[in-house]
Design a protein around this motif. Structure first.
Motif, PDB file in Angstrom:
ATOM      1  N   ARG A   4       2.258   7.805   4.948  1.00 31.65           N
ATOM      2  CA  ARG A   4       3.551   8.050   5.595  1.00 31.65           C
ATOM      3  C   ARG A   4       3.382   8.306   7.088  1.00 31.65           C
ATOM      4  NH1 ARG A   4       3.570  11.437   1.487  1.00 31.65           N
ATOM      5  NH2 ARG A   4       3.625  13.281   2.835  1.00 31.65           N
ATOM      6  N   GLY A   5       2.215   8.746   7.477  1.00 31.10           N
ATOM      7  CA  GLY A   5       1.927   8.985   8.884  1.00 31.10           C
ATOM      8  C   GLY A   5       0.435   8.910   9.119  1.00 31.10           C
ATOM      9  N   PRO A   6       0.003   8.878  10.387  1.00 29.82           N
ATOM     10  CA  PRO A   6      -1.432   8.887  10.700  1.00 29.82           C
ATOM     11  C   PRO A   6      -1.989  10.305  10.551  1.00 29.82           C
ATOM     12  CG  PRO A   6      -0.151   8.858  12.729  1.00 29.82           C
ATOM     13  CD  PRO A   6       0.837   8.769  11.598  1.00 29.82           C
ATOM     14  N   PHE A   7      -2.178  10.731   9.300  1.00 29.18           N
ATOM     15  CA  PHE A   7      -2.445  12.131   9.015  1.00 29.18           C
ATOM     16  C   PHE A   7      -3.698  12.672   9.695  1.00 29.18           C
ATOM     17  CE2 PHE A   7       0.043  11.239   4.941  1.00 29.18           C
ATOM     18  CZ  PHE A   7       1.196  11.777   5.460  1.00 29.18           C
ATOM     19  N   ASN A   8      -4.747  11.849   9.809  1.00 26.62           N
ATOM     20  CA  ASN A   8      -5.954  12.358  10.463  1.00 26.62           C
ATOM     21  C   ASN A   8      -5.690  12.693  11.924  1.00 26.62           C
ATOM     22  OD1 ASN A   8      -8.638  12.614   9.047  1.00 26.62           O
ATOM     23  ND2 ASN A   8      -7.875  10.732   8.113  1.00 26.62           N
ATOM     24  N   MET A   9      -4.993  11.814  12.620  1.00 28.21           N
ATOM     25  CA  MET A   9      -4.653  12.102  14.013  1.00 28.21           C
ATOM     26  C   MET A   9      -3.743  13.317  14.100  1.00 28.21           C
ATOM     27  SD  MET A   9      -2.652   9.802  16.860  1.00 28.21           S
ATOM     28  CE  MET A   9      -1.045  10.082  16.090  1.00 28.21           C
ATOM     29  N   GLU A  10      -2.759  13.401  13.221  1.00 26.85           N
ATOM     30  CA  GLU A  10      -1.801  14.500  13.277  1.00 26.85           C
ATOM     31  C   GLU A  10      -2.461  15.839  12.965  1.00 26.85           C
ATOM     32  OE1 GLU A  10       2.147  11.847  12.088  1.00 26.85           O
ATOM     33  OE2 GLU A  10       1.226  13.169  10.594  1.00 26.85           O
ATOM     34  N   ALA A  11      -3.387  15.853  12.010  1.00 25.71           N
ATOM     35  CA  ALA A  11      -4.094  17.103  11.694  1.00 25.71           C
ATOM     36  C   ALA A  11      -4.936  17.564  12.882  1.00 25.71           C
ATOM     37  CB  ALA A  11      -4.987  16.908  10.464  1.00 25.71           C
ATOM     38  N   LEU A  44       0.827  -1.200   0.000  1.00 29.86           N
ATOM     39  CA  LEU A  44       0.000   0.000   0.000  1.00 29.86           C
ATOM     40  C   LEU A  44       0.866   1.257   0.000  1.00 29.86           C
ATOM     41  CD1 LEU A  44      -2.795  -1.087   2.505  1.00 29.86           C
ATOM     42  CD2 LEU A  44      -2.916  -1.010   0.008  1.00 29.86           C
ATOM     43  N   LYS A  45       1.993   1.213   0.682  1.00 30.81           N
ATOM     44  CA  LYS A  45       2.907   2.353   0.664  1.00 30.81           C
ATOM     45  C   LYS A  45       3.440   2.585  -0.747  1.00 30.81           C
ATOM     46  CE  LYS A  45       4.568   2.108   5.469  1.00 30.81           C
ATOM     47  NZ  LYS A  45       4.156   3.472   5.878  1.00 30.81           N
ATOM     48  N   ARG A  46       3.766   1.499  -1.428  1.00 29.97           N
ATOM     49  CA  ARG A  46       4.266   1.634  -2.803  1.00 29.97           C
ATOM     50  C   ARG A  46       3.189   2.217  -3.714  1.00 29.97           C
ATOM     51  NH1 ARG A  46       6.697  -3.410  -1.538  1.00 29.97           N
ATOM     52  NH2 ARG A  46       5.017  -4.554  -2.603  1.00 29.97           N
ATOM     53  N   VAL A  47       1.942   1.785  -3.524  1.00 32.51           N
ATOM     54  CA  VAL A  47       0.835   2.325  -4.320  1.00 32.51           C
ATOM     55  C   VAL A  47       0.701   3.823  -4.071  1.00 32.51           C
ATOM     56  CG1 VAL A  47      -1.666   2.321  -4.617  1.00 32.51           C
ATOM     57  CG2 VAL A  47      -0.437   0.151  -4.461  1.00 32.51           C
ATOM     58  N   ASN A  48       0.751   4.235  -2.791  1.00 33.11           N
ATOM     59  CA  ASN A  48       0.644   5.658  -2.465  1.00 33.11           C
ATOM     60  C   ASN A  48       1.770   6.462  -3.101  1.00 33.11           C
ATOM     61  OD1 ASN A  48      -1.637   5.224  -0.985  1.00 33.11           O
ATOM     62  ND2 ASN A  48      -0.683   5.423   1.012  1.00 33.11           N
ATOM     63  N   SER A 102      -9.314   4.050  13.243  1.00 32.78           N
ATOM     64  CA  SER A 102      -9.450   5.154  12.296  1.00 32.78           C
ATOM     65  C   SER A 102      -8.116   5.837  12.031  1.00 32.78           C
ATOM     66  CB  SER A 102     -10.457   6.182  12.819  1.00 32.78           C
ATOM     67  OG  SER A 102     -11.787   5.794  12.547  1.00 32.78           O
ATOM     68  N   PHE A 103      -7.284   5.938  13.052  1.00 31.12           N
ATOM     69  CA  PHE A 103      -6.012   6.637  12.891  1.00 31.12           C
ATOM     70  C   PHE A 103      -4.973   5.836  12.108  1.00 31.12           C
ATOM     71  CE2 PHE A 103      -6.875   9.109  17.067  1.00 31.12           C
ATOM     72  CZ  PHE A 103      -7.664  10.012  16.375  1.00 31.12           C
ATOM     73  N   TYR A 104      -4.973   4.509  12.290  1.00 28.34           N
ATOM     74  CA  TYR A 104      -3.867   3.724  11.764  1.00 28.34           C
ATOM     75  C   TYR A 104      -4.245   2.636  10.760  1.00 28.34           C
ATOM     76  CZ  TYR A 104      -0.941   5.745  15.445  1.00 28.34           C
ATOM     77  OH  TYR A 104      -0.250   6.612  16.259  1.00 28.34           O
ATOM     78  N   ILE A 105      -5.487   2.165  10.747  1.00 23.98           N
ATOM     79  CA  ILE A 105      -5.809   0.950   9.992  1.00 23.98           C
ATOM     80  C   ILE A 105      -6.764   1.197   8.827  1.00 23.98           C
ATOM     81  CG2 ILE A 105      -6.773  -1.384  10.162  1.00 23.98           C
ATOM     82  CD1 ILE A 105      -5.967  -1.369  13.126  1.00 23.98           C
ATOM     83  N   ASN A 106      -7.819   1.960   9.043  1.00 22.00           N
ATOM     84  CA  ASN A 106      -8.826   2.157   8.008  1.00 22.00           C
ATOM     85  C   ASN A 106      -8.424   3.212   6.984  1.00 22.00           C
ATOM     86  OD1 ASN A 106     -10.619   0.307   9.066  1.00 22.00           O
ATOM     87  ND2 ASN A 106     -11.834   1.817  10.164  1.00 22.00           N
ATOM     88  N   TYR A 107      -9.089   3.169   5.847  1.00 23.59           N
ATOM     89  CA  TYR A 107      -9.075   4.278   4.896  1.00 23.59           C
ATOM     90  C   TYR A 107     -10.117   5.279   5.393  1.00 23.59           C
ATOM     91  CZ  TYR A 107      -6.172   1.778   1.547  1.00 23.59           C
ATOM     92  OH  TYR A 107      -5.124   1.143   0.935  1.00 23.59           O
ATOM     93  N   GLU A 108      -9.666   6.474   5.757  1.00 18.79           N
ATOM     94  CA  GLU A 108     -10.538   7.477   6.357  1.00 18.79           C
ATOM     95  C   GLU A 108     -10.357   8.816   5.657  1.00 18.79           C
ATOM     96  OE1 GLU A 108     -12.728   6.725   8.539  1.00 18.79           O
ATOM     97  OE2 GLU A 108     -12.017   5.110   9.846  1.00 18.79           O
ATOM     98  N   SER A 151      -6.193   9.477   5.134  1.00 22.83           N
ATOM     99  CA  SER A 151      -5.162   8.598   5.686  1.00 22.83           C
ATOM    100  C   SER A 151      -5.575   7.158   5.452  1.00 22.83           C
ATOM    101  CB  SER A 151      -4.949   8.866   7.178  1.00 22.83           C
ATOM    102  OG  SER A 151      -6.139   8.647   7.914  1.00 22.83           O
ATOM    103  N   ASP A 152      -4.575   6.285   5.421  1.00 24.99           N
ATOM    104  CA  ASP A 152      -4.815   4.864   5.208  1.00 24.99           C
ATOM    105  C   ASP A 152      -3.620   4.109   5.756  1.00 24.99           C
ATOM    106  OD1 ASP A 152      -2.784   4.355   2.993  1.00 24.99           O
ATOM    107  OD2 ASP A 152      -3.973   5.933   2.042  1.00 24.99           O
ATOM    108  N   PRO A 153      -3.671   2.781   5.791  1.00 29.96           N
ATOM    109  CA  PRO A 153      -2.561   2.033   6.375  1.00 29.96           C
ATOM    110  C   PRO A 153      -1.239   2.196   5.638  1.00 29.96           C
ATOM    111  CG  PRO A 153      -4.180   0.553   5.367  1.00 29.96           C
ATOM    112  CD  PRO A 153      -4.796   1.897   5.435  1.00 29.96           C
ATOM    113  N   GLY A 154      -1.271   2.710   4.403  1.00 31.68           N
ATOM    114  CA  GLY A 154      -0.044   2.925   3.658  1.00 31.68           C
ATOM    115  C   GLY A 154       0.456   4.357   3.720  1.00 31.68           C
TER     116      GLY A 154
END
Length: 492
Positions: A324-331, A71-75, A432-438, A319-322
């Protein structure tokens, strides 16, 4: 015969060896993944103290290394495809941030964060409309679907084949017959009935893709779900929020036994819809849908030349599991760190990261008014009790915690100082922060923020305010159950 007996005798004596190797291999894999130490320890304890069951549980819900790397490679590939556009829009984004900063001061750093991380471009000149519950969302949504001229793109976690679901499916088929490009992306686990229904259809005239469908050979991927709920019509109108396609969100069905479902959605018109469209394009590509190019009319306008519809500043946090960071939590953390007076949060599930919990406690202790609204009764027994285990430290620091008792509050909103709001699909929990596509919309609009604050006060009338004294009176067995469920919190 003697050979068979020897084999049986060997297995009887040394049966434990392959099991030990399996355990060592699994635990080594968990350690190599470099998870959060708390989550690592939780998985190891589950595997050790729940023999066989723990291994199966990890196989179905805990594996991440190979999948996340893919998933990281896809992103990364998706980002490379958008690189030129980001470079072209650099000046446009900087100008928008200057405009936003002049209105909301340092809270604009949330938009700067999203721009610097290349999550989403900050946009101005948007028109936003708050939609409360299904009673307000669906009539507006259906009207927009009927008016579609070019394209309809829907991405939903739950899309049920019930009254409202069938009505929307009928509209999609009718618009497809008119020549409108219709693409429907639904989660493979969230909408199993619709997946089966559409998969059997031989005469389907619009494009449909299940997101990460789960089969026997892909069960290990079942943990990664697309929890987003968005709709994009003609690249000009966007919908985002917590409301899925389901009758349960409509509270005027004449069913006295139905649970009152309190939720929030947002309608957006203007330049921001371009960014929402790009988000759908990314998801569609991940699901291996039939490719389409963003320059083939699906954006209709190219930033920054999109017609301004209003005065709202809007960006999106995906944000999604791929990621670079847990962007929703960080925002969220960036916004909380810039808050000056008041923070209001609504979530159906509160299983916070240490960072979020600490930020809320510090804000309250520093003199800000921090209010958190949760459902009195959840739809998940374990998550409910895990959530309750996090309440006492908040109360001790001065956070006001309200329990909504009218029904089930499913809204996912944050309102900071009446200047900045978050509305989307993001629960305040680890999943929501680390696993799902949100996805969440970040909005700066005085009218919208005022409406959210007003709705919070309306909902408070249907809540019980929990005090520290009342909390300490809770049954010791219930508090013990909370603590046990909390052990699973890093895995939820």
């Amino acid at each position: 015969m003697e050979f068979a007996q020897e084999i049986f005798s060997f297995l009887k004596q040394w049966y434990w060896m392959p099991i030990v190797f399996l355990y060592i291999g699994t635990i080594s894999t968990i350690l190599i993944e470099n998870r959060n130490p708390t989550k690592t320890l939780s998985w190891i304890l589950v595997i050790i103290f729940l023999p066989v069951i723990g291994l199966l549980f990890y196989y179905f819900f805990g594996q991440k290394f190979n999948k996340v790397q893919r998933l990281k490679r896809v992103n990364d590939m998706q980002m490379m495809r958008l690189q030129k556009e980001w470079d072209r829009l650099e000046g446009y984004m900087d100008q928008n941030i200057i405009r936003i900063s002049s209105r909301i001061g340092t809270l604009a750093r949330v938009f700067t964060f999203l721009k610097n991380e290349r999550v989403s471009s900050p946009t101005t000149g948007n028109c936003v409309k708050l939609l409360i519950n299904g009673e307000e969302k669906f009539p507006d949504f259906i009207k927009s679907l009927h008016g579609a001229k070019h394209s309809i793109h829907l991405e939903y976690y739950i899309f049920e084949v019930d009254t409202i679901g069938k009505e929307i499916l009928g509209i999609l088929e009718a618009k497809a017959r008119e020549g409108v490009f219709v693409r429907l992306l639904i989660d493979g686990i969230g909408s199993p009935a619709l997946v089966r229904h559409l998969s059997r259809r031989k005469d389907l005239n619009f494009e449909f893709r299940p997101f990460f469908p789960v089969t026997f050979t892909s069960m290990g991927n079942s943990n990664f779900r697309n929890h987003r709920k968005i709709g994009i019509i003609d690249g000009e109108i966007g919908y985002i929020g917590g409301i899925n396609i389901s009758d349960r969100y409509i509270n005027q069905r004449g069913d006295s036994a139905a649970v009152f479902w309190r939720d929030t959605s947002l309608k957006i018109e203007g330049p921001a819809v371009t960014m929402l469209q790009i988000g759908f394009w990314n998801s569609w590509n991940i699901a291996e849908g039939t490719p389409f190019q963003l320059n083939e009319g699906y954006l209709l306008h190219r930033l920054p030349a999109v017609e301004k519809k209003g005065s709202a500043a809007v960006s999106f946090v995906e944000s999604d599991p791929g990621s670079r960071g847990p962007f929703n939590m960080e925002a969220i953390l960036v916004g909380l760190g810039e808050a000056d007076k008041k923070i209001q949060l609504v979530t159906p599930y509160y299983v916070p990261s240490d960072e979020l919990s600490t930020a809320l406690k510090i804000a309250a202790a520093a003199g800000l008014e921090v209010e958190l609204m949760l459902p009195e009764k959840s739809d998940s027994f374990i998550v409910q009790h895990a959530s309750l285990s996090f309440i006492k430290p908040l109360l001790e620091r001065g956070v006001k915690v309200y329990f909504y008792k009218k029904g089930f509050i499913h809204a996912k909103t944050i309102n900071i100082d009446g200047k900045l709001s978050y509305i989307g699909t993001v629960n305040l929990d680890t999943r929501s922060f680390y696993i799902n596509y949100e996805i969440a919309a970040v909005v700066s609009d005085p009218t919208l923020c005022g409406q959210l604050e007003e709705q919070f006060e309306i909902d408070k009338a249907d809540c019980t305010l929990m005090t520290l004294a009342e909390w300490k009176k809770r049954n010791i067995w219930k508090r013990g159950l909370d603590s046990v469920c909390r052990l699973l919190a890093p895995l939820l």
